[in-house]
Design an enzyme around this catalytic site. Structure first.
Site, mmCIF file in Angstrom:
data_model
loop_
_atom_site.group_PDB
_atom_site.id
_atom_site.type_symbol
_atom_site.label_atom_id
_atom_site.label_comp_id
_atom_site.label_asym_id
_atom_site.label_seq_id
_atom_site.Cartn_x
_atom_site.Cartn_y
_atom_site.Cartn_z
ATOM 1 N N GLU A 240 -22.299 7.132 -15.732
ATOM 2 C CA GLU A 240 -21.097 6.559 -16.340
ATOM 3 C C GLU A 240 -19.839 7.296 -15.894
ATOM 4 O O GLU A 240 -18.839 6.673 -15.509
ATOM 5 C CB GLU A 240 -21.211 6.588 -17.861
ATOM 6 C CG GLU A 240 -19.994 5.986 -18.571
ATOM 7 C CD GLU A 240 -20.236 5.780 -20.052
ATOM 8 O OE1 GLU A 240 -21.291 5.208 -20.406
ATOM 9 O OE2 GLU A 240 -19.385 6.198 -20.859
ATOM 10 N N ARG A 266 12.499 -5.510 -5.416
ATOM 11 C CA ARG A 266 13.457 -5.436 -6.522
ATOM 12 C C ARG A 266 14.724 -4.751 -6.017
ATOM 13 O O ARG A 266 14.694 -3.611 -5.541
ATOM 14 C CB ARG A 266 12.855 -4.654 -7.688
ATOM 15 C CG ARG A 266 13.808 -4.344 -8.834
ATOM 16 C CD ARG A 266 14.297 -5.592 -9.521
ATOM 17 N NE ARG A 266 15.035 -5.269 -10.726
ATOM 18 C CZ ARG A 266 15.843 -6.111 -11.365
ATOM 19 N NH1 ARG A 266 16.000 -7.347 -10.901
ATOM 20 N NH2 ARG A 266 16.459 -5.739 -12.459
ATOM 21 N N GLN A 277 15.269 7.839 -3.775
ATOM 22 C CA GLN A 277 14.263 8.881 -3.634
ATOM 23 C C GLN A 277 13.464 9.090 -4.913
ATOM 24 O O GLN A 277 12.254 9.344 -4.867
ATOM 25 C CB GLN A 277 14.922 10.193 -3.207
ATOM 26 C CG GLN A 277 13.928 11.271 -2.802
ATOM 27 C CD GLN A 277 14.616 12.518 -2.292
ATOM 28 O OE1 GLN A 277 15.566 13.010 -2.903
ATOM 29 N NE2 GLN A 277 14.147 13.031 -1.158
#
Length: 377
Positions: A240, A266, A277
Site C-alpha cells: 500500500e 493566463r 519568476q
C-alpha cells in the site's frame, strides 16, 4: 537499478491513461462511485494488477503495478476512485493472495479482480491506529473457527464492501504476536456496517465503521497462521505505501500539466504569468518534488521485486510522495489564484484529496519514526 518502462509496459501505461481519461474525465461531486464505475475498473484490469493470474489478476510485480496505478492516477480526474481501487487491491486482495488458504483465495480473488466484489480493510480502531499490538477487537476460538467482536473505524469502501480483511487479538498477552488476520464476507452473521463518514476530501469513496458482534469466521478464512496477523498487515502496508501512492504520483503529473498550461496561457499585465519568476519558481518546485518522489517510489518497488528488505525505502517513498502531494496541490492553487479556489476548476479538489495522504497508511510522523529506527536512532 533501471526504472525504464519496457515497450510493453509503456504501451500498457498509455492504454490505461487513455482509457481512464475517457471514462473518468471529471471529479465526482456529491456522490460515491457506483457499481458500474467499479466494474469499469475491473474490466480495465486495474483491480487485479498484482493478483496472481490463476485467480483472474494481472500477476504483475510491484514496479509494473506501480506504473499502471500511476497511469490511473494521472488519467482519472477523481482521486477518490483511484484511492478506493488501490486500497481494495493492496490492503485487501494482496494479503488474501499471499496468506489466504486455497478455498478462500478461490472464493474471493476472482471477484475482487473483476470488480464483482468490493473489499474493505478493517484494521484501524478508535484507540488503535498505528499500533497493531493494541487491537480491542477480539477473536475467540470456537469449534470450526473464531468469533469476532469489536468495532473498526475509517474502513475505506466499508459502507459498500462485500468482503472485509480484518485483524483481531487472539492472544492479548502476546502483543503484536497475538494478532490474527481474517477475511470476512459482509453477509456473515454479526457484521454491522455504519453510515458513511462526511470527509474533507476523497469524497467519492465511502468510509465508515464496521462492527463485529459474535461474528463466526470459519477456520479456512484465517489469513496465515494464528498470531501472524501483525506480520501480514505490515506486508500489505508495504504494497500500500509503495504502489497505492503511485496514484498520487500520477495525480501530481496531472496537476503539473494543468499548472504549466495555465502559467503559459493566463495573461496579466500583457504577459503570461509564467514569465514571472515567482510563478515559474513554484512550478519548478512542483516538478522537483514530483520527480524526487517518483524515483523514491520506483526504488521502493524495485526493492520489493528484488526480494530485499524494503522497510526504509518504502517509508522514504511514502513520506516523500504524500508530502509532495500536499505541497504540489498548494502550489497549484497559488498559481491558479482565485480560479484555483473555485470548485469547478478542480484544483481545490486536488488539495482536499491530497491532505489525507499524509495521514492514512501511517502518518508522516510514523514514517519519520520508521526511518529514524532504520537509521539506528
Amino acid at each position: 537499478m533501471h526504472f525504464d518502462r519496457t515497450t510493453e509496459q509503456e504501451a500498457a501505461y498509455r492504454d490505461t491513461l487513455t482509457a481512464v481519461r475517457e471514462r473518468f474525465p471529471a471529479p465526482i461531486h456529491d456522490r460515491f462511485f457506483d457499481r458500474k464505475e467499479w466494474r469499469t475498473l475491473g474490466d480495465l484490469g486495474l483491480l487485479g494488477l498484482s493478483i496472481p493470474a490463476e485467480y483472474g489478476g494481472g500477476g504483475l510485480g510491484a514496479l509494473a503495478t506501480a506504473f499502471q496505478v500511476e497511469a490511473l492516477g494521472r488519467g482519472c480526474a477523481d482521486t477518490g476512485i483511484v484511492f478506493a481501487a488501490s486500497a481494495h487491491l493492496f490492503a485487501c486482495a494482496m494479503p488474501l493472495a499471499g496468506f489466504g488458504g486455497e478455498e478462500a483465495r478461490a472464493r474471493f480473488l476472482p471477484g475482487l479482480a473483476s470488480g464483482e466484489l468490493i473489499a474493505g480493510n478493517a484494521m484501524t480502531e478508535d484507540e488503535a491506529g498505528s499500533d497493531v499490538s493494541r487491537l480491542a477487537t477480539t477473536a475467540t476460538e470456537v469449534p470450526g473457527g473464531y468469533l469476532l467482536n469489536g468495532t473498526k473505524s475509517f474502513v475505506t469502501n466499508g459502507p459498500v464492501s462485500d468482503v472485509f480483511v480484518t485483524y483481531a487479538t487472539t492472544d492479548p498477552r502476546a502483543g503484536h504476536l497475538g494478532v490474527t488476520g481474517f477475511v470476512v464476507a459482509r453477509d456473515a452473521g454479526g457484521v454491522r456496517v455504519g453510515a458513511p463518514f462526511e470527509k474533507m476530501g476523497l469524497t467519492s469513496v465511502p468510509a465508515g465503521t464496521v462492527t463485529f458482534e459474535d461474528c463466526f469466521v470459519p477456520a479456512d478464512q484465517v489469513l496465515g497462521a494464528p498470531g501472524q496477523g501483525g506480520a501480514i498487515f505490515q506486508h500489505s502496508m508495504g504494497w500500500e505505501r509503495a504502489c497505492l501512492f503511485a496514484g498520487y504520483v500520477g495525480m501530481l503529473d496531472r496537476v503539473l500539466d494543468r499548472t504549466v498550461e495555465h502559467a503559459r496561457t493566463r495573461r496579466q499585465f500583457g504577459a503570461a504569468i509564467g514569465a514571472n519568476q515567482s510563478v515559474a519558481n513554484r512550478v519548478v518546485d512542483m516538478k522537483l518534488r514530483l520527480e524526487s518522489a517518483r524515483l523514491l517510489l520506483y526504488r521502493a518497488c524495485w526493492e520489493m521485486d528484488a526480494g530485499r528488505r524494503p522497510t526504509l525505502a518504502v517509508a522514504l517513498s511514502k513520506l516523500a510522495v504524500s508530502e509532495a502531494a500536499v505541497a504540489g496541490a498548494l502550489d497549484a492553487v497559488s498559481v491558479f489564484g482565485a480560479r484555483g479556489y473555485l470548485r469547478d476548476a478542480g484544483i481545490e479538489t486536488t488539495l482536499r484529496d491530497a491532505v489525507p495522504a499524509t495521514i492514512f497508511s501511517g502518518t508522516s510522523d510514523i514514517q519519520r519514526l520508521i526511518i529514524a529506527r532504520e537509521l539506528g536512532l
